[in-house]
Design an enzyme around this catalytic site. Structure first.
Site, short mmCIF file in Angstrom:
data_model
loop_
_atom_site.label_atom_id
_atom_site.label_comp_id
_atom_site.label_asym_id
_atom_site.label_seq_id
_atom_site.Cartn_x
_atom_site.Cartn_y
_atom_site.Cartn_z
N GLY A 157 0.83 -1.22 0.00
CA GLY A 157 0.00 0.00 0.00
C GLY A 157 0.85 1.26 0.00
N LYS A 158 1.89 1.27 0.85
CA LYS A 158 2.71 2.48 0.95
C LYS A 158 3.65 2.60 -0.26
CE LYS A 158 2.25 2.54 5.94
NZ LYS A 158 1.74 1.16 6.08
N ASP A 175 11.08 -6.73 1.21
CA ASP A 175 10.37 -7.39 2.32
C ASP A 175 10.98 -8.76 2.49
OD1 ASP A 175 7.38 -6.84 3.76
OD2 ASP A 175 8.14 -8.91 3.80
N ARG A 180 5.16 -12.58 0.40
CA ARG A 180 4.59 -11.22 0.45
C ARG A 180 5.18 -10.32 -0.64
NH1 ARG A 180 1.60 -9.85 5.22
NH2 ARG A 180 2.45 -7.75 5.34
N ASP A 206 16.74 -9.61 4.37
CA ASP A 206 16.50 -9.21 5.75
C ASP A 206 16.88 -7.73 5.87
OD1 ASP A 206 16.54 -8.69 8.46
OD2 ASP A 206 17.34 -10.66 9.00
N GLY A 207 15.88 -6.91 6.14
CA GLY A 207 16.10 -5.46 6.19
C GLY A 207 17.14 -5.04 7.21
N ASP A 224 8.53 0.75 7.73
CA ASP A 224 7.17 0.42 8.19
C ASP A 224 7.21 -0.99 8.77
OD1 ASP A 224 4.36 0.83 8.42
OD2 ASP A 224 4.04 -0.39 6.62
N CYS A 279 1.54 0.01 13.11
CA CYS A 279 0.08 0.10 13.29
C CYS A 279 -0.30 -0.43 14.67
CB CYS A 279 -0.67 -0.59 12.16
SG CYS A 279 -0.14 -2.26 11.83
#
Ligand SMILES: C[S@@+](CC[C@H](N)C(=O)[O-])C[C@H]1O[C@@H](n2cnc3c(N)ncnc32)[C@H](O)[C@@H]1O
Length: 353
Positions: A157-158, A175, A180, A206-207, A224, A279
């Protein structure tokens, strides 16, 4: 039990809102048939909440505010609330990423959007999402020609909102989950023409490793992170972070979030901007992670970071969202029965050196 302590008298109504039907926003797709989609959304009496915020700016103007040449900034790790600064008129284009449109129904109106339909070229006209999740992207304030990293991007979405700005020279969308990133790829195929998709590089790394892999590289970074996803957690059994078998994973979340934020800031160029978002309502996953990251970057990497004051967002978007009034750092959208978006926490960090 935790939130009744953290949020006091606000908690019972937030809890009821979390247990009630969530509200959606329609992220307008600038790459679709603009006229057809605008007509479709306006026929429903939905309004672009970002465009509406211009009126807040105009009102401030007519009440005697002065034009500010720079967005409200702060130094050190503590936010200086805009209320305590001299009244100044923000110039919207210096504050938020351009060209993003997101339609919502007015406060108290619980109408629903229909699923988007493809236009004659097969591109979908809007993407349904929690409208509050557009705020971190607006806060990132992407500028023309920026090299952008979306560190935890799926399902996308972002990433879609970042592309709507038309400003990304290149966009790295990462990601860790291969399934995903597959979803992210199919979202992009449904919304973005091939020639624009070419600026997006999708990876499944892996971020946490990004600070070593591509240090000092990006103008803008969105972090995020995975979190307890409070709305999902109260409503869904499936994959619920509060299941006893996920206890260890849940307890390690703040550490994972910290490592991702540190990596994101290290991947930013000196002078670059980073937005951290979640979130969840949890302070432990929000402000505490930001504070710890600022300390750690100084001690371990000699990197100075300023946390920016985003309280202007509260004023700009108060007609659409309910904001928590007492965030020490960043801003938090609270679920509310008349504006049932969020939770969405976002905090902007400016890497200095
Ligand atoms: C809140 S979701 C991201 C939502 C997405 N930004 C959007 O707007 O659609 C968090 C994501 O972080 C991913 N993730 C978890 N651990 C990660 C890691 N170590 N590195 C990169 N991504 C990770 C999860 O797979 C999940 O898709």
């Amino acid at each position: 039990m935790n939130y009744s302590v953290q949020l006091g008298s606000l908690w019972p109504s937030i809890r009821i809102s979390l247990l009630s039907e969530q509200k959606y926003g329609a992220l307008f797709n600038n790459f679709s048939d603009i006229q057809q989609v605008t007509q479709e959304l306006e026929r429903l009496d939905a309004v672009d909440f970002i465009w509406e915020s211009q009126k807040v700016v105009q009102n401030l103007d007519s009440t005697g505010g002065k034009q500010a040449s720079e967005p409200a900034m702060l130094t050190g790790t503590l936010a200086v609330p805009a209320e305590s600064q001299p009244e100044s008129l923000p110039c919207l284009s210096t504050l938020i990423s351009p060209n993003i449109k997101c339609y919502t129904f007015p406060k108290g109106d619980i109408s629903l959007f229909l699923p988007a339909r493809p236009d004659t070229l097969g591109i979908l006209g809007y993407y349904l999402l929690d409208a509050a999740s557009v705020l971190p992207v607006l806060a990132l304030n992407v500028q023309p020609g920026d090299f952008v990293l979306d560190l935890c991007a799926a399902p996308g979405g972002k990433t879609l909102a970042l592309l709507q700005t038309g400003c990304c020279r290149e966009l790295a969308a990462n990601d860790i989950s291969i399934s995903r990133t597959g979803r992210l790829n199919s979202v992009l195929c449904s919304y973005i023409p091939r020639n624009i998709r070419d600026i997006v590089r999708i990876t499944s790394w892996d971020g946490r490793k990004w600070g070593d892999l591509e240090a000092n590289t990006y103008d803008r970074v969105l972090v995020d992170v995975p979190c307890t996803n409070d709305r999902h957690s109260v409503m869904e059994e499936d994959n619920n972070m509060f299941k006893s078998m996920r206890k260890g994973e849940r307890q390690m979340l703040p550490m994972l979030q910290l490592e991702l934020l540190v990596a994101g800031i290290r991947a930013a160029k000196p002078g670059g901007e980073v937005v951290y978002s979640t979130c969840t309502l949890s302070q432990l996953q929000n402000e505490y992670v930001v504070e710890r990251a600022v300390e750690l970057l100084k001690i371990q990497y000699d990197i100075d970071v300023h946390v920016e004051d985003l309280s202007i967002f509260r004023r700009l978007f108060q007609d659409t969202f309910s904001f928590f009034p007492n965030c020490r750092l960043g801003e938090l959208v609270l679920p509310h029965l008349t504006a049932n978006f969020g939770p969405m926490y976002f905090c902007k960090l400016h890497r200095l050196g």
